[in-house]
Structure formats: C-alpha cells, structure tokens
Design an enzyme around this catalytic site. Structure first.
Site, short mmCIF file in Angstrom:
data_model
loop_
_atom_site.label_atom_id
_atom_site.label_comp_id
_atom_site.label_asym_id
_atom_site.label_seq_id
_atom_site.Cartn_x
_atom_site.Cartn_y
_atom_site.Cartn_z
N GLU A 272 0.79 -1.22 0.00
CA GLU A 272 0.00 0.00 0.00
C GLU A 272 0.83 1.28 0.00
OE1 GLU A 272 0.38 -1.42 4.36
OE2 GLU A 272 0.13 -2.32 2.37
N HIS A 296 -8.40 -3.80 -0.82
CA HIS A 296 -7.64 -3.92 0.43
C HIS A 296 -6.53 -2.87 0.49
CE1 HIS A 296 -5.94 -6.19 3.88
NE2 HIS A 296 -4.79 -5.71 3.41
N GLU A 297 -5.73 -2.78 -0.58
CA GLU A 297 -4.63 -1.81 -0.57
C GLU A 297 -5.15 -0.38 -0.53
OE1 GLU A 297 -1.98 -3.22 0.12
OE2 GLU A 297 -2.57 -5.24 -0.48
N HIS A 300 -6.03 0.70 2.92
CA HIS A 300 -4.86 1.08 3.70
C HIS A 300 -4.58 2.59 3.63
CE1 HIS A 300 -3.05 -2.33 5.61
NE2 HIS A 300 -3.02 -3.06 4.51
N GLU A 319 -4.19 -4.05 9.82
CA GLU A 319 -4.79 -5.05 8.94
C GLU A 319 -6.22 -5.43 9.29
OE1 GLU A 319 -3.66 -5.59 6.21
OE2 GLU A 319 -1.52 -5.14 6.32
N ASP A 376 8.19 -9.87 10.53
CA ASP A 376 7.47 -10.61 9.50
C ASP A 376 6.72 -11.81 10.07
OD1 ASP A 376 7.93 -9.03 7.36
OD2 ASP A 376 9.26 -10.39 6.29
N TYR A 384 -5.00 -10.03 10.21
CA TYR A 384 -5.96 -9.69 9.16
C TYR A 384 -7.38 -10.15 9.52
CZ TYR A 384 -1.92 -8.87 6.05
OH TYR A 384 -0.77 -8.41 5.47
#
Length: 607
Positions: A272, A296-297, A300, A319, A376, A384
């Site tokens: 994003e 979704h992006e 953001h 998220e 990560d 999410y």
C-alpha cells in the site's frame, strides 16, 4: 461522539528500531540517488532534517548492510561540517544503529552511502525476468527493510515528508511513493515530492520499462507495455472503489491513487505505498474477480497509511481495520452476496492459521510481543482475519451506523499519527463501549486482544452463493460425474471455484482428478488463486498431467501466499524433497528476499 482529547504522543518503545535510543527525530528527507543496474546498487545521499535537534546530543538511525562513506552536520544556513558517527554491532534482523553526534547549531544530517548488492529490500530483475526484456528494480520496505536501502528511523511510529531525485538509465521510468511522472524523462532524472508525512516502511521505489494509462482524473495504472492493456481492463472500476471508500469513511487524503503492476516475483499480493500501490500480476484474472486485493490496498490509505500501527506488535490495527474496510468497499460495489464469499474464505483461512500456529499460542493474540523476532512473523491471518472478526463482532453488537461513525471519527482524529493497542482500547472504551453498560463484557474485548484463538462470540459468516457450490460438491460425493455440473458452474467467480477446490476430498485419486480436469480445465487455468487451490490435490494424488504446470508456477510466481503452502505440499510427498530442491534451485533467483527468507528455512527444515 464524545469530545474527549486523546493523544498518541507517548508511544511505546519500538523493539525493532534503534531510533528510540537517541533523542532527535527526523521530520523531512532529501534523497539523492543513482540507480546502477550493473552493480545492483543504489548510491547517493540522504539529508535528514531533524525535529528538536537542539535538545539532543545525537541522532540514531537504522542501517543494515549499508556502506556509510561520509556523515556531515548542516546548520541553519546549510553549512556542512564533518560529524562523528558510529555503527553499532550488527544484528541479523535489526542491522546496526548508526549514531551521529550533533554539534551545537546542527539542524540536519547528510549521509553519503551505498547499498549492498544483496540489500534485502531491493529486487533486481534481469531482462529475461520481465515481460519487456528490460531490467527492473523494485523495493519492498515493509516491515523493517527500508533500512537496507537508506539509513532512516525505521519505525512505523516515526513519520516524515520527503523530496527525492533519482537518476536511472534513460530508457527506464522511475516511480516512488510520491507524486509521480507519467512519461519518460529523456535524461533519466526524476524528481519526487511526498508532502504528507509517512513512516519509513512506506518508502518505495520502482524502475523499469513502464508506461502509464489513466483510469480517471485521479487514478491510473503503470505496467510494462505488454501488461498495460490487460491491467487497464482489470482495474476499470478503480475510481468507483475510491469513491466508495470515501463515502464510507471520509475523504481520500493522498491526492492521486495509482497502481503499479510489478513482475511476478513480487512477494505479496499488494503493498500500500502511498499514491502508488504495488500489485502482483497474479490478480490479472481477466474477469476482475480478484480485485478485492486492490480494495484492500486502497483501504490502507486510511487504516495504515493515515493511522499507523505504532510498532509491529500493533500490526492488527492496520490489517484488521483494512480487511473489514476492504469488504465493505466490495459490498458497496458488488453487493452483499459477493462480500459474504470473501468473509467465508477469510474465516476459513483464519481457522487454518490458528490450527497451524496452535490454538493456545500467544501468536494467535491480536496484540503480539515480537521482541527479539523478525516482525514478518506477525504478518499472519491473525492480524488480518481475527482483527476483521473483532470488528464484525462489534458491528453485530452496536449496529453498522454506530460503528461507521466511530471508524470515521477515528480516522479523522488520528490522521497522520501512530496508534498503539493500549491507546486504541482506551479510545474504543471511551467513545463506544463505556456509554453502554455491559457492552464491553458482551464483546469480551480482552479475549480478542490478549487471548488465544477465535473467541466464541465471533459471528459465523455464511454465503448463499457458496451454498450452491456445496450442493455441487454433494452431488460429486454422491457419484455424479463432474461434467454434469457444467451448466450450473458457468457463471461461477474465482471465489466459488476456490471454495469448490477447498471442499474436495483430500483422498481423490489421479483418475478422479483427471475427470475433474477434463470437465473444468484447472491445470490450464490462468487464474493463480485457482491453480494454488488445485495443485495440492494434484501433488497428493501424483497427478502427472499437472507436474509441468506446477513447476512453471513455482518458477515464475514469487507471491509468498502461494509458494509456502505449495512447497509444503510438495515436501510432504514421497519424492517431494528432492524435487522441491531442484525446482527451488532454479526458481530462487526469481524470488524476493522476503520470500526466500521463508523458503530457505522451510526447505532446510524439511530436507
């Protein structure tokens, strides 16, 4: 809404950035870079203007695998003097602390540096790896990889504006997460400005043989020439998405919203980056059926880019809101039945993740403790889908109008600020929960945020369109031939086919798969979501006709969401470990470091 004053000024320390060990904060970046494809390096200078530098004895930046050549301090008149600096011990994940001593009167720091050819954020592609036979470079800065291509305060809680000059080969176009050119510069020199403050993980750069196609006055798409016509068709509804998002939760604050379709090695579905979302070509299905990823992006642009998680322990605040928002956009555009399919697929992915991680694991909490780990590791369906499920539960308790008013005010009040979990919960209680006695207990908030698994009060999503799919699966299990389903499946979307494939028994023989393949042509599908759901069946049954298609997919698609399950499925077969190593040896140069970091560990563990 109540008018109580909230502030996010006193944020928690970020365990993934050295910047908190110094007093000075950056406020603006001037970046000057040369892109060298021959050496696969970036070289140039960063000049950081500092906030409250007069009260600080030093400024601390994050750096990883960077060669620091010179450091200077700049006074108010721009006069430069050499500055003492120190690079701390190297950590495999965090890199090094770059500490610069600030003399009196110094308001900015200029650093000349060079990246390593192996910089983790940078993906250098040879001409043969692109659609247009030209070299390509793109960055992936999230979560803490910005420090591998520029010394910075690489914490999501620290924001800055920036100007940049980037020089590239004259036949290539450079783009950033900023105001962008729409045509080639004959000299290969590009100038960028980002006037809205962003955190370092939203710094982005791409260089390649790229062209632009407008979609509306404020939206458009960049892609390689061979890909651009398909991309323009696929994203025709982009302006409608932006308008729907604004109708839901307030104005779009970033001026333009453009997409960049990257080569297949991009490790995520999308990233994003403000004003220029990076997207994978795996969503170019031809029927616009996978564009929820773009929604979704886009979402953001509010949840994440506008109001940002303070640390990666608070990632769910980015998220969870974004998934909920994404599905509201898709419902607005395509109806509730379409959004219902996304909710069901998302919940299935969440249950799979919880089972994989362990239902009692603290890694299934929304608020995580990733201290000492690569952030990560927190980029899972927990943030999410469990985050989205919390908002769905809240919606079921207070109703959409109240929840929408709360979310709209939240984005407006905390625009261009960072948000941590504790502050958010305080705000949620004050603005929405406390005015209604007993509401927090019915929500069971603590179990959601600090508890494992999925709380029992989560609404169970259902899909009428999936009911028809389930009926088809029932007919197959009763002995009906796959071809008998063809009339009913003619209008199925990608989501229905994925649900169908997920619902097939895991014990199907190669002969049964051949019958399915003859009817529905899964092996020859151009849809990455369908292929990723089909291949585990073919691997289990050793269905030979799919072997070449699987290998081609693994060698050319770099999206981690697909690769990790498929390599796991391959490793679980009798001759899989050897074949996985052979394929991976050929495919690895096509993958980004975000992907290879995961797969290196997986193949080492299993082979």
């Amino acid at each position: 809404m109540a008018s109580s004053l909230f502030t996010t000024a006193a944020l928690p320390a970020d365990p993934h950035s050295y910047a908190g060990t110094g007093l000075a904060r950056v406020r603006h970046l001037d970046l000057d870079l040369e892109v060298d494809f021959a050496t696969r390096t970036l070289a140039g200078t960063v000049t950081w203007q500092l906030a409250d530098a007069t009260a600080a004895a030093d400024v601390v930046l994050d750096a990883r695998d960077l060669t620091i050549e010179t450091v200077e301090g700049l006074d108010a008149a721009g006069n430069a003097t050499p500055a003492a600096f120190d690079l701390g011990p190297a950590d495999a994940v965090l890199g090094q602390a770059l500490r610069v001593a600030l003399a009196p009167g110094i308001l900015a720091v200029r650093i000349r540096y060079r990246t390593a050819a192996t910089a983790a954020a940078l993906q250098w592609l040879a001409p043969a790896q692109t659609a247009g036979s030209q070299p390509f470079l793109f960055t992936q800065s999230q979560a803490i990889l910005a420090r591998t291509w520029l010394p910075c305060q690489d914490s999501p809680g620290i924001r800055f504006t920036y100007d940049a000059t980037v020089r590239v080969p004259a036949h290539l176009l450079a783009l950033m997460s900023a105001g962008n050119p729409q045509q080639l510069d004959p000299n290969g020199e590009y100038h960028f400005r980002m006037a809205q403050p962003i955190p370092a993980y939203l710094m982005a750069l791409a260089v390649g043989d790229l062209r632009f196609a407008p979609l509306s006055e404020r939206t458009g798409v960049y892609a390689e020439p061979a890909t651009l016509p398909v991309a323009k068709h696929e994203f025709a509804d982009l302006e409608k998405m932006v308008a729907a998002a604004e109708e839901l939760y307030g104005p779009y604050r970033w001026e333009r919203y453009d997409l960049l379709v990257l080569p297949p090695s991009f490790p995520f579905g999308g990233m994003e980056n403000p004003r220029l979302t990076f997207v994978t070509p795996t969503i170019l299905a031809g029927d616009r059926s996978l564009t929820s990823l773009v929604a979704h992006e886009l979402a953001h642009s509010w949840s994440g880019n506008l109001v940002t998680n303070a640390t990666w322990n608070d990632f769910w605040l980015n998220e969870g809101f974004t998934v909920y928002f994404e599905r509201r956009i898709m419902e607005h555009l395509y109806g509730a039945e379409y959004a219902d399919m996304l909710q069901v697929l998302g919940r299935a992915a969440l249950h799979h993740t919880i089972e994989e991680i362990g239902v009692a694991s603290p890694d299934t909490h929304l608020h995580l403790d990733l201290t000492g780990r690569d952030p990560d590791e927190g980029l899972t369906e927990i943030a999410y889908e469990k985050g989205c499920a919390l908002l769905l539960t809240l919606e079921s308790l207070v109703g959409r109008p109240r929840l929408d008013a709360f979310i709209t005010e939240y984005f407006a009040r905390f625009s261009f600020q960072a948000m941590d979990t504790a502050t958010f919960l305080h705000y949620l209680r004050a603005e929405l929960l406390d005015p209604e006695p007993g509401l927090e207990a019915r929500l069971n908030l603590a179990a959601w945020v600090e508890g494992p698994g999925l709380p029992g009060n989560a609404p169970v999503p259902a899909s009428r369109r999936f009911e028809a799919v389930d009926q088809g699966l029932g007919r197959l299990s009763g002995g009906a031939a796959p071809a008998s389903l063809l009339p009913a499946t003619a209008d199925w979307s990608s989501h229905e086919w994925v649900h169908f494939l997920h619902g097939l028994p895991t014990s199907l023989s190669a002969e049964q798969l051949a019958e399915l393949d003859a009817a529905f042509h899964f092996t020859d599908s151009g849809n990455a979501e369908i292929l990723a759901a089909w291949f585990p069946h073919t691997l289990r049954a050793e269905y030979a006709p799919a072997e070449a298609a699987l290998e081609n997919f693994l060698r050319h698609v770099g999206r981690r969401k697909f690769l990790v399950p498929l390599y796991r499925a391959l490793l679980a077969t009798p001759h899989g470990p050897k074949r996985a190593r052979q394929i991976y040896a050929q495919a690895r140069p096509n993958y980004h470091s975000v992907t290879t970091g995961t797969l290196d560990a997986l193949l080492t563990e299993r082979t």
